[in-house]
Design a protein around this motif. Structure first.
Motif, PDB file in Angstrom:
ATOM      1  N   VAL A  22      57.650  33.341  67.007  1.00  0.00           N
ATOM      2  CA  VAL A  22      57.075  33.554  68.338  1.00  0.00           C
ATOM      3  C   VAL A  22      58.146  33.959  69.341  1.00  0.00           C
ATOM      4  N   GLY A  23      59.403  33.975  68.889  1.00  0.00           N
ATOM      5  CA  GLY A  23      60.523  34.247  69.772  1.00  0.00           C
ATOM      6  C   GLY A  23      61.269  32.955  70.068  1.00  0.00           C
ATOM      7  N   ASP A  24      62.581  33.059  70.183  1.00  0.00           N
ATOM      8  CA  ASP A  24      63.406  31.870  70.407  1.00  0.00           C
ATOM      9  C   ASP A  24      63.356  31.372  71.842  1.00  0.00           C
ATOM     10  N   ASP A  25      62.809  32.188  72.746  1.00  0.00           N
ATOM     11  CA  ASP A  25      62.841  31.847  74.168  1.00  0.00           C
ATOM     12  C   ASP A  25      61.548  31.211  74.654  1.00  0.00           C
ATOM     13  N   ARG A  26      60.689  30.774  73.735  1.00  0.00           N
ATOM     14  CA  ARG A  26      59.419  30.159  74.126  1.00  0.00           C
ATOM     15  C   ARG A  26      58.962  29.181  73.063  1.00  0.00           C
ATOM     16  N   ARG A  27      58.064  28.326  73.460  1.00  0.00           N
ATOM     17  CA  ARG A  27      57.438  27.387  72.536  1.00  0.00           C
ATOM     18  C   ARG A  27      55.928  27.567  72.674  1.00  0.00           C
ATOM     19  N   VAL A  28      55.220  27.405  71.575  1.00  0.00           N
ATOM     20  CA  VAL A  28      53.766  27.579  71.581  1.00  0.00           C
ATOM     21  C   VAL A  28      53.118  26.401  70.868  1.00  0.00           C
ATOM     22  N   TYR A  29      52.073  25.862  71.494  1.00  0.00           N
ATOM     23  CA  TYR A  29      51.198  24.892  70.824  1.00  0.00           C
ATOM     24  C   TYR A  29      49.790  25.478  70.821  1.00  0.00           C
ATOM     25  N   ALA A  30      49.138  25.450  69.672  1.00  0.00           N
ATOM     26  CA  ALA A  30      47.750  25.888  69.566  1.00  0.00           C
ATOM     27  C   ALA A  30      46.931  24.744  68.992  1.00  0.00           C
ATOM     28  N   ILE A  31      45.758  24.516  69.581  1.00  0.00           N
ATOM     29  CA  ILE A  31      44.902  23.395  69.218  1.00  0.00           C
ATOM     30  C   ILE A  31      43.628  23.919  68.561  1.00  0.00           C
ATOM     31  N   GLY A  32      43.241  23.292  67.448  1.00  0.00           N
ATOM     32  CA  GLY A  32      42.043  23.691  66.718  1.00  0.00           C
ATOM     33  C   GLY A  32      40.754  23.242  67.386  1.00  0.00           C
ATOM     34  N   ASP A  33      39.653  23.380  66.677  1.00  0.00           N
ATOM     35  CA  ASP A  33      38.313  23.145  67.219  1.00  0.00           C
ATOM     36  C   ASP A  33      38.164  21.709  67.743  1.00  0.00           C
ATOM     37  N   ILE A  34      37.768  21.579  69.008  1.00  0.00           N
ATOM     38  CA  ILE A  34      37.668  20.281  69.672  1.00  0.00           C
ATOM     39  C   ILE A  34      36.262  19.704  69.552  1.00  0.00           C
ATOM     40  N   HIS A  35      35.260  20.540  69.683  1.00  0.00           N
ATOM     41  CA  HIS A  35      33.858  20.141  69.519  1.00  0.00           C
ATOM     42  C   HIS A  35      33.494  18.860  70.269  1.00  0.00           C
ATOM     43  N   GLY A  36      33.720  18.869  71.559  1.00  0.00           N
ATOM     44  CA  GLY A  36      33.241  17.788  72.395  1.00  0.00           C
ATOM     45  C   GLY A  36      34.010  16.491  72.306  1.00  0.00           C
ATOM     46  N   ARG A  37      35.131  16.460  71.610  1.00  0.00           N
ATOM     47  CA  ARG A  37      35.923  15.227  71.487  1.00  0.00           C
ATOM     48  C   ARG A  37      37.000  15.200  72.563  1.00  0.00           C
ATOM     49  N   ASP A  38      36.564  14.931  73.784  1.00  0.00           N
ATOM     50  CA  ASP A  38      37.514  14.872  74.896  1.00  0.00           C
ATOM     51  C   ASP A  38      38.511  13.741  74.719  1.00  0.00           C
ATOM     52  N   ASP A  39      38.099  12.671  74.058  1.00  0.00           N
ATOM     53  CA  ASP A  39      39.028  11.574  73.795  1.00  0.00           C
ATOM     54  C   ASP A  39      40.203  12.035  72.946  1.00  0.00           C
ATOM     55  N   LEU A  40      39.907  12.817  71.919  1.00  0.00           N
ATOM     56  CA  LEU A  40      40.972  13.312  71.043  1.00  0.00           C
ATOM     57  C   LEU A  40      41.821  14.370  71.738  1.00  0.00           C
ATOM     58  N   LEU A  41      41.196  15.215  72.547  1.00  0.00           N
ATOM     59  CA  LEU A  41      41.965  16.216  73.283  1.00  0.00           C
ATOM     60  C   LEU A  41      42.948  15.539  74.234  1.00  0.00           C
ATOM     61  N   ARG A  42      42.491  14.516  74.930  1.00  0.00           N
ATOM     62  CA  ARG A  42      43.382  13.755  75.814  1.00  0.00           C
ATOM     63  C   ARG A  42      44.572  13.220  75.038  1.00  0.00           C
ATOM     64  N   ASP A  43      44.311  12.611  73.883  1.00  0.00           N
ATOM     65  CA  ASP A  43      45.393  12.016  73.091  1.00  0.00           C
ATOM     66  C   ASP A  43      46.337  13.082  72.545  1.00  0.00           C
ATOM     67  N   LEU A  44      45.775  14.197  72.087  1.00  0.00           N
ATOM     68  CA  LEU A  44      46.626  15.246  71.522  1.00  0.00           C
ATOM     69  C   LEU A  44      47.482  15.901  72.598  1.00  0.00           C
ATOM     70  N   LEU A  45      46.941  16.096  73.781  1.00  0.00           N
ATOM     71  CA  LEU A  45      47.745  16.655  74.866  1.00  0.00           C
ATOM     72  C   LEU A  45      48.905  15.732  75.224  1.00  0.00           C
ATOM     73  N   ALA A  46      48.682  14.433  75.135  1.00  0.00           N
ATOM     74  CA  ALA A  46      49.774  13.487  75.381  1.00  0.00           C
ATOM     75  C   ALA A  46      50.838  13.597  74.285  1.00  0.00           C
ATOM     76  N   LEU A  47      50.400  13.742  73.033  1.00  0.00           N
ATOM     77  CA  LEU A  47      51.347  13.938  71.934  1.00  0.00           C
ATOM     78  C   LEU A  47      52.159  15.215  72.136  1.00  0.00           C
ATOM     79  N   ILE A  48      51.490  16.282  72.546  1.00  0.00           N
ATOM     80  CA  ILE A  48      52.167  17.555  72.774  1.00  0.00           C
ATOM     81  C   ILE A  48      53.185  17.423  73.893  1.00  0.00           C
ATOM     82  N   ALA A  49      52.820  16.741  74.965  1.00  0.00           N
ATOM     83  CA  ALA A  49      53.741  16.574  76.088  1.00  0.00           C
ATOM     84  C   ALA A  49      54.998  15.834  75.657  1.00  0.00           C
ATOM     85  N   ARG A  50      54.837  14.769  74.876  1.00  0.00           N
ATOM     86  CA  ARG A  50      55.998  14.010  74.404  1.00  0.00           C
ATOM     87  C   ARG A  50      56.847  14.835  73.447  1.00  0.00           C
TER      88      ARG A  50
END
Length: 261
Positions: A22-50
């Motif tokens: 993707v290039g050495d000057d950037r980082r990319v996170y891509a998240i798969g199908d969420i399907h209404g699981r806002d609880d999991l999205l919240r947790d995964l975004l926290a994991l990504i931030a850390r």
């Protein structure tokens, strides 16, 4: 010298770079199908931030690969969280999935589309906007279409309608379902990008870029030489998955295996 006819000419095989980057000057996170699981999205975004903080400051893209809605309990809340990401993160990108396509039609009051929306798990989506499941089950498609038109905020509809068909960063092509083999990436149809399945999944040769996709549930990350599938069935498994990329490095983050009550 007379050139041979087109049907006799051999095409060079398409192949992605052996070590896509993707290039050495950037980082990319891509998240798969969420399907209404806002609880999991919240947790995964926290994991990504850390995870991102531990790796050091660098421009960081976040891509949601579509199918934010349906099946899980909190589709409306997932859209709200995505809208907040769009407001606060200029490098957040959103890809339109087949479930977004059906949701948009139903939310605009299209009766025929509402029939399919219901089949795809749209009953749970309507519930997240305040319609009791029993009331939804009792409605015919016309009544549900009228309810969606009157109760889904237009801001949600406009936001989801603005999702992209695909995102390209470096040697990676991010899409919801996949691509039609043999068709240049710039010429892919939105229908294939959102709906294709077997023809893409069974294809063993390379594509112009490494394809990162959702749409097809696998127990864990489906990592192949020409594609990487990260739909791990979050709505039923409790595992929402993200791929992390920087330069040629590749890693994965995932929520726990236990479904929320």
């Amino acid at each position: 010298m007379i050139a041979p006819p087109a049907w006799l000419r051999r095409k060079a095989p398409i192949s992605a770079p052996p070590s896509p980057s993707v290039g050495d000057d950037r980082r990319v996170y891509a998240i798969g199908d969420i399907h209404g699981r806002d609880d999991l999205l919240r947790d995964l975004l926290a994991l990504i931030a850390r995870d991102s903080e531990a790796r050091g400051a660098i421009p960081t893209y976040l891509i949601l690969l579509g199918d934010l809605v349906d099946r899980g309990r909190w589709s409306a809340q997932v859209i709200e969280r995505a809208m907040e990401l769009a407001r606060t993160n200029p490098l957040a990108r959103f890809v339109k999935g087949n479930h977004e396509e059906a949701f948009l039609m139903a939310a605009r009051g299209h009766v025929r589309a509402t029939h399919y929306f219901r089949q795809y798990g749209g009953t749970e989506t309507a519930a997240s906007y305040g319609l009791a499941l029993s009331d939804c089950d009792a409605m015919d498609d016309a009544a549900l279409a009228d309810w969606m038109l009157g109760n889904v905020p237009r801001a949600h509809v406009d936001f989801v309608d603005g999702f992209e068909d695909s995102v390209t960063i470096g040697d990676y092509f991010f899409v919801h379902a996949g691509v039609k083999p043999g068709v240049p990436l710039h010429a892919q149809s939105p229908d294939d990008l959102r709906w294709i399945r077997t023809e893409f999944l069974d294809h063993r040769d390379g594509h112009e870029k490494m394809i990162v996709h959702g749409h097809n549930i696998s127990e864990n990350v489906d990592e192949r030489s020409n594609r990487i599938g990260i739909d791990t069935g979050a709505y039923r498994s409790g595992r929402l998955t993200a791929i992390g990329l920087q330069g040629t490095a590749r890693w994965f983050l995932q929520t726990g295996v236990e479904c929320a009550a």
